[in-house]
Design a protein around this motif. Sequence first.
Motif, PDB file in Angstrom:
ATOM      1  N   UNK A  56       0.816  -1.209   0.000  1.00 10.93           N
ATOM      2  CA  UNK A  56       0.000   0.000   0.000  1.00 10.93           C
ATOM      3  C   UNK A  56       0.849   1.258   0.000  1.00 10.93           C
ATOM      4  N   UNK A  57       0.524   2.180  -0.902  1.00 13.20           N
ATOM      5  CA  UNK A  57       1.268   3.441  -0.979  1.00 13.20           C
ATOM      6  C   UNK A  57       0.489   4.584  -0.341  1.00 13.20           C
ATOM      7  N   UNK A  58      -0.734   4.348   0.070  1.00 15.76           N
ATOM      8  CA  UNK A  58      -1.550   5.386   0.702  1.00 15.76           C
ATOM      9  C   UNK A  58      -2.351   4.752   1.835  1.00 15.76           C
ATOM     10  N   UNK A  59      -3.127   5.571   2.525  1.00 13.03           N
ATOM     11  CA  UNK A  59      -3.841   5.119   3.716  1.00 13.03           C
ATOM     12  C   UNK A  59      -5.308   4.832   3.439  1.00 13.03           C
ATOM     13  N   UNK A  60      -5.881   3.964   4.272  1.00 12.27           N
ATOM     14  CA  UNK A  60      -7.312   3.681   4.223  1.00 12.27           C
ATOM     15  C   UNK A  60      -8.042   4.785   4.984  1.00 12.27           C
ATOM     16  N   UNK A  61      -9.074   5.391   4.417  1.00 10.67           N
ATOM     17  CA  UNK A  61      -9.773   6.487   5.104  1.00 10.67           C
ATOM     18  C   UNK A  61     -10.432   6.076   6.416  1.00 10.67           C
ATOM     19  N   UNK A  62     -10.913   4.831   6.498  1.00 10.37           N
ATOM     20  CA  UNK A  62     -11.542   4.368   7.732  1.00 10.37           C
ATOM     21  C   UNK A  62     -10.508   4.209   8.837  1.00 10.37           C
ATOM     22  N   UNK A  63      -9.356   3.637   8.508  1.00 11.76           N
ATOM     23  CA  UNK A  63      -8.291   3.495   9.493  1.00 11.76           C
ATOM     24  C   UNK A  63      -7.769   4.844   9.947  1.00 11.76           C
ATOM     25  N   UNK A  64      -7.598   5.773   9.006  1.00  9.32           N
ATOM     26  CA  UNK A  64      -7.101   7.106   9.334  1.00  9.32           C
ATOM     27  C   UNK A  64      -8.087   7.863  10.206  1.00  9.32           C
ATOM     28  N   UNK A  65      -9.371   7.703   9.925  1.00  9.85           N
ATOM     29  CA  UNK A  65     -10.393   8.399  10.710  1.00  9.85           C
ATOM     30  C   UNK A  65     -10.404   7.903  12.143  1.00  9.85           C
ATOM     31  N   UNK A  66     -10.305   6.608  12.340  1.00 14.68           N
ATOM     32  CA  UNK A  66     -10.299   6.048  13.691  1.00 14.68           C
ATOM     33  C   UNK A  66      -9.102   6.548  14.501  1.00 14.68           C
ATOM     34  N   UNK A  67      -7.972   6.691  13.848  1.00 14.05           N
ATOM     35  CA  UNK A  67      -6.750   7.077  14.543  1.00 14.05           C
ATOM     36  C   UNK A  67      -6.737   8.548  14.958  1.00 14.05           C
ATOM     37  N   UNK A 132     -26.861  -2.884   9.430  1.00  8.65           N
ATOM     38  CA  UNK A 132     -25.774  -3.194  10.351  1.00  8.65           C
ATOM     39  C   UNK A 132     -24.535  -2.361  10.054  1.00  8.65           C
ATOM     40  N   UNK A 133     -24.252  -2.105   8.784  1.00  9.62           N
ATOM     41  CA  UNK A 133     -23.043  -1.346   8.450  1.00  9.62           C
ATOM     42  C   UNK A 133     -23.088   0.077   8.999  1.00  9.62           C
ATOM     43  N   UNK A 134     -24.289   0.630   9.145  1.00  4.80           N
ATOM     44  CA  UNK A 134     -24.414   1.972   9.718  1.00  4.80           C
ATOM     45  C   UNK A 134     -24.181   1.930  11.231  1.00  4.80           C
ATOM     46  N   UNK A 135     -24.614   0.855  11.854  1.00  3.10           N
ATOM     47  CA  UNK A 135     -24.365   0.675  13.291  1.00  3.10           C
ATOM     48  C   UNK A 135     -22.874   0.509  13.542  1.00  3.10           C
ATOM     49  N   UNK A 136     -22.210  -0.289  12.703  1.00  2.00           N
ATOM     50  CA  UNK A 136     -20.767  -0.492  12.827  1.00  2.00           C
ATOM     51  C   UNK A 136     -20.028   0.825  12.625  1.00  2.00           C
ATOM     52  N   UNK A 137     -20.446   1.595  11.646  1.00  2.00           N
ATOM     53  CA  UNK A 137     -19.845   2.912  11.402  1.00  2.00           C
ATOM     54  C   UNK A 137     -19.964   3.799  12.633  1.00  2.00           C
ATOM     55  N   UNK A 138     -21.159   3.870  13.189  1.00  2.00           N
ATOM     56  CA  UNK A 138     -21.401   4.743  14.336  1.00  2.00           C
ATOM     57  C   UNK A 138     -20.628   4.305  15.575  1.00  2.00           C
ATOM     58  N   UNK A 139     -20.678   2.996  15.870  1.00  2.00           N
ATOM     59  CA  UNK A 139     -20.095   2.497  17.119  1.00  2.00           C
ATOM     60  C   UNK A 139     -18.581   2.312  17.024  1.00  2.00           C
ATOM     61  N   UNK A 140     -18.119   1.528  16.037  1.00  2.00           N
ATOM     62  CA  UNK A 140     -16.714   1.132  15.988  1.00  2.00           C
ATOM     63  C   UNK A 140     -15.794   2.139  15.298  1.00  2.00           C
ATOM     64  N   UNK A 141     -16.338   2.952  14.400  1.00  2.00           N
ATOM     65  CA  UNK A 141     -15.492   3.900  13.670  1.00  2.00           C
ATOM     66  C   UNK A 141     -15.552   5.307  14.260  1.00  2.00           C
TER      67      UNK A 141
END
Length: 291
Positions: A56-67, A132-141
């Motif tokens: 990978x030469x760039x970052x995942x937006x979900x990982x970057x947002x969590x951090x 479920x994906x919206x719940x995961x977004x809200x809670x885990x991300x």
Amino acid sequence: MDKKVKKSERFRHFFQVLWAVITNSYLIGFVRGKIYQGKIKNVCVPGMNCYSCPGAVAACPIGALQATIGSYEYKFAFYVAGFMILVGTIMGRFVCGWLCPFGLIQDLLNKIPLPSKLKVHTFKGDKQLRWLKYVILLVFVILLPLYLTDMIGQGYPWFCKLICPVGTLEGGIPLVLLNEAMRATVGWLYAWKNIILVVTILLSIMIYRPFCKYICPLGAIYSLFNPVSILRYRVDSEKCVNCGACANVCKMGCNPVNNANSLECIRCGKCKAICPTSAIKIQLFKNKAEK
């Protein structure tokens, strides 16, 4: 399958492969067992592509947002959020259909032949499970990384650590195989993530894109922009003959006649390719007369 649909799919898969190669072009990383950490890594790619993938030469937006979401002083969080809003505003879930490496993997897995009884097109509770994906977004991300931070204000990547099979496939497995020190430290969490990956792979053979439909928080974000994005679909009511071909060919369970820009539409183009009257069009911006 219709010849136009096959041609359209071949072109889409070619584009998906090309984009996956471009965004994972740090090939020396697979030899050294180390991830690229240059300046480009501060840039996010549109789709799910693990930061820890050796190529990978760039970052995942979900990982970057969590951090970064937990710190109000860390401006990178605003960049990540702004990046996803910009991408969503321009193209919505077109990213899922064309620019996501894990979407490509699921596409290819679903092509593995199985008895027709094992190929699941829909099931009871399918529509409800897609929330479920919206719940995961809200809670885990968002919520957990926002409120559970370290001393410098960085959030813990709960989704990446506990759920994401993309990170396991692209980062966890290659790095563990290439680093003896890592192999000595793996434990129950690594086993758990591999179980999730195996289940995802098996389900992807049976169900079209189960991760995209039920789990992916990035798809959840982009889906909210589908009705308002600049790149969108439109059905010409004067040409449409209500034959149902577009709804039948859609593996995401959408009916373009009822809603050409459904939250679930990944804009793969199958409906457009199969339409016998060319009633489905790609357009930029929303017409004033469009509902």
